[in-house]
Design a protein around this motif. Structure first.
Motif, PDB file in Angstrom:
ATOM      1  N   GLU A   1      33.662 138.120  15.291  1.00  0.00           N
ATOM      2  CA  GLU A   1      33.706 138.693  16.645  1.00  0.00           C
ATOM      3  C   GLU A   1      32.754 139.879  16.790  1.00  0.00           C
ATOM      4  OE1 GLU A   1      37.919 139.150  16.908  1.00  0.00           O
ATOM      5  OE2 GLU A   1      38.168 136.989  17.241  1.00  0.00           O
ATOM      6  N   GLN A   2      32.668 140.665  15.736  1.00  0.00           N
ATOM      7  CA  GLN A   2      31.741 141.798  15.768  1.00  0.00           C
ATOM      8  C   GLN A   2      30.291 141.317  15.928  1.00  0.00           C
ATOM      9  OE1 GLN A   2      32.263 145.311  15.607  1.00  0.00           O
ATOM     10  NE2 GLN A   2      34.302 144.605  16.180  1.00  0.00           N
TER      11      GLN A   2
ATOM     12  N   LEU B   1      28.708 145.088   8.013  1.00  0.00           N
ATOM     13  CA  LEU B   1      28.157 145.116   9.377  1.00  0.00           C
ATOM     14  C   LEU B   1      27.130 146.238   9.521  1.00  0.00           C
ATOM     15  CD1 LEU B   1      31.469 144.480  11.331  1.00  0.00           C
ATOM     16  CD2 LEU B   1      29.412 143.061  11.498  1.00  0.00           C
TER      17      LEU B   1
ATOM     18  N   GLU C   1      29.424 140.012  19.409  1.00  0.00           N
ATOM     19  CA  GLU C   1      29.145 141.057  20.404  1.00  0.00           C
ATOM     20  C   GLU C   1      27.675 141.470  20.414  1.00  0.00           C
ATOM     21  OE1 GLU C   1      31.677 144.467  20.025  1.00  0.00           O
ATOM     22  OE2 GLU C   1      33.455 143.287  20.504  1.00  0.00           O
ATOM     23  N   ARG C   2      27.048 141.358  19.237  1.00  0.00           N
ATOM     24  CA  ARG C   2      25.604 141.651  19.179  1.00  0.00           C
ATOM     25  C   ARG C   2      24.926 140.343  19.578  1.00  0.00           C
ATOM     26  NH1 ARG C   2      28.495 144.108  15.467  1.00  0.00           N
ATOM     27  NH2 ARG C   2      27.802 145.905  14.241  1.00  0.00           N
TER      28      ARG C   2
ATOM     29  N   ASP D   1      33.294 146.364   7.393  1.00  0.00           N
ATOM     30  CA  ASP D   1      32.545 147.322   8.219  1.00  0.00           C
ATOM     31  C   ASP D   1      31.265 147.760   7.523  1.00  0.00           C
ATOM     32  OD1 ASP D   1      33.962 147.417  10.573  1.00  0.00           O
ATOM     33  OD2 ASP D   1      35.395 148.914   9.845  1.00  0.00           O
TER      34      ASP D   1
ATOM     35  N   TYR E   1      37.316 138.936  12.438  1.00  0.00           N
ATOM     36  CA  TYR E   1      36.803 140.232  12.875  1.00  0.00           C
ATOM     37  C   TYR E   1      35.282 140.279  12.702  1.00  0.00           C
ATOM     38  CZ  TYR E   1      35.692 145.235  12.440  1.00  0.00           C
ATOM     39  OH  TYR E   1      35.115 146.472  12.551  1.00  0.00           O
TER      40      TYR E   1
ATOM     41  N   ASP F   1      23.155 145.796  10.368  1.00  0.00           N
ATOM     42  CA  ASP F   1      22.528 146.519  11.488  1.00  0.00           C
ATOM     43  C   ASP F   1      21.337 147.347  11.013  1.00  0.00           C
ATOM     44  OD1 ASP F   1      24.252 145.485  13.324  1.00  0.00           O
ATOM     45  OD2 ASP F   1      25.620 147.198  13.330  1.00  0.00           O
TER      46      ASP F   1
END
Ligand SMILES: *Cc1c(COP(=O)(O)O)cnc(C)c1O
Length: 366
Positions: free
Chosen positions: A263-264, A341, A267-268, A338, A260, A345
């Protein structure tokens, strides 16, 4: 019971033996000493003995070689697959054959089932066939990743592990047990005993071994340790209390969390990623820093660690700096991933703001 369970979990046939150790490094010393004694190599030959590993083999193999007196042994770094960093079995074969022709003694191949850097698993079944063909001892370092074999998500990658001669696996890593509990298994248990047992125990100990059974030797005949911690209960108790299912599920969860996270980040499109996680390690770097990319990533790690809510590390792949996430705590769930992440960010956002401001500042100055 714990050792038998571990041996059976990895599919070893009857006749294996093992020992609970302080950790992977101690297990590796026991395994390599057993290899040395079983292959009957003598000190005069040590400088001709060759050990095969890869650039991301754990450095406990170096330490173990030093400890067992084989500092002079020749080390060969077998090339790895470009993208997965797994040992290239074809290359291994070629190098062994070359070494044989040069009057060297191919001694031991050090395969890894779950590298520390990437969680990658070497092609164990192919390596086992080559080891057999050339009479090499095959050791598998499964310290970090071994117990992932319990998860159906990972099990196929471990194919062939039961063919190795010795295995090091740490309950204190992928079995979530507190530190201080490793395990070594030797496929032919008699070899572990041969390397460690004395024919004549000290006279004062003569009563201790009177009732020792041939099929169940005292742990002190299977290790350099005599008095020791009661490590067995640390593993046995949680398994008995909870059963295997929660362990299996937790391991599967860690794999899914790593995927996960990968993959997250994928995407960025401003992140560069290492290989897709085979187990629970992901390496990544922010790749769009306008100035010094390496410095930015070092600062990113520093900032994440200072925050204190997550703990990461860093590594280098072919010289390039990467941040490294290893998801291996039973308390780490989706919420924590999460959070990470979000923190990544946020750091990138602050950084981008700061660099976009700078030119204006300098204009003002001039
Ligand atoms: C942690 C680790 C080791 C060393 O194990 P210790 O228990 O820390 O001595 C060896 N190999 C691998 C792949 C590891 O991840």
């Amino acid at each position: 019971m714990v050792i038998n369970w571990i041996g059976r979990t990895f599919g070893f046939p009857e006749g294996f033996a093992g020992n609970l150790t302080s950790g992977g490094s101690a297990s590796t010393i026991l395994a390599l000493a057993t290899a040395r004694d079983s292959k009957n190599v003598k000190a005069v030959d040590f400088s001709r003995c060759v050990v095969y590993m890869t650039q991301i083999s754990h450095y406990c193999v170096e330490k173990a070689l030093n400890t067992i007196g084989m500092r002079e042994a020749v080390r060969r770094t077998v090339p790895t697959d470009k993208s997965t960093y797994k040992m290239n079995a074809e290359e291994l074969k070629i190098i062994i054959e070359k070494d044989k022709n040069n009057d060297l003694i191919p001694f031991l191949v050090y395969a890894t089932a779950g590298t520390t850097d990437l969680g990658s698993i070497d092609p164990l079944n192919e390596i086992a066939s080559i080891a057999r063909q050339h009479s090499l001892w095959m050791h598998v370092d499964a310290c970090y990743g071994g117990f992932f074999i319990m998860s159906n998500e990972a099990k196929p990658s471990f194919r062939g592990i039961e063919r190795c001669d010795s295995l090091a696996v740490d309950p204190h890593k992928s079995l979530f047990i507190p530190y201080g509990c490793g395990c070594v298994i030797v496929r032919q248990g008699s070899k572990l005993k041969y390397s460690n047992a004395l024919n004549r125990p000290a006279p004062y100990a003569q009563d201790s071994f009177k009732d020792e059974r041939e099929d169940e030797p005292s742990p002190c005949h299977l290790s350099f340790e005599l008095s020791r911690h009661f490590r067995g209960v640390r593993v046995w108790m949680p398994l008995k209390l909870f059963g295997l299912a929660p362990f299996r599920d937790a391991l599967t969860e860690k794999i899914l969390l790593a995927r996960y996270f990968y993959e997250q980040l994928a995407e960025r499109d401003d992140f560069q990623l290492g290989p897709y996680p085979e187990l629970s390690v992901v390496v990544f770097r922010y790749a769009k820093a306008p100035n010094d990319t390496e410095k930015f990533n070092e600062q990113l790690l520093d900032s994440l660690m200072r925050d204190g809510r997550v703990a990461l590390a860093s590594t280098r792949l072919r010289g390039v700096y990467y941040l490294r996430v290893c998801i291996l705590c039973f308390r780490t769930h989706l919420k924590e991933v999460d959070l990470l992440l979000e923190m990544v960010d946020k750091n990138v956002e602050i950084y981008l703001k700061s660099v976009s401001k700078k030119p204006r500042e300098s204009q003002q100055l001039s």
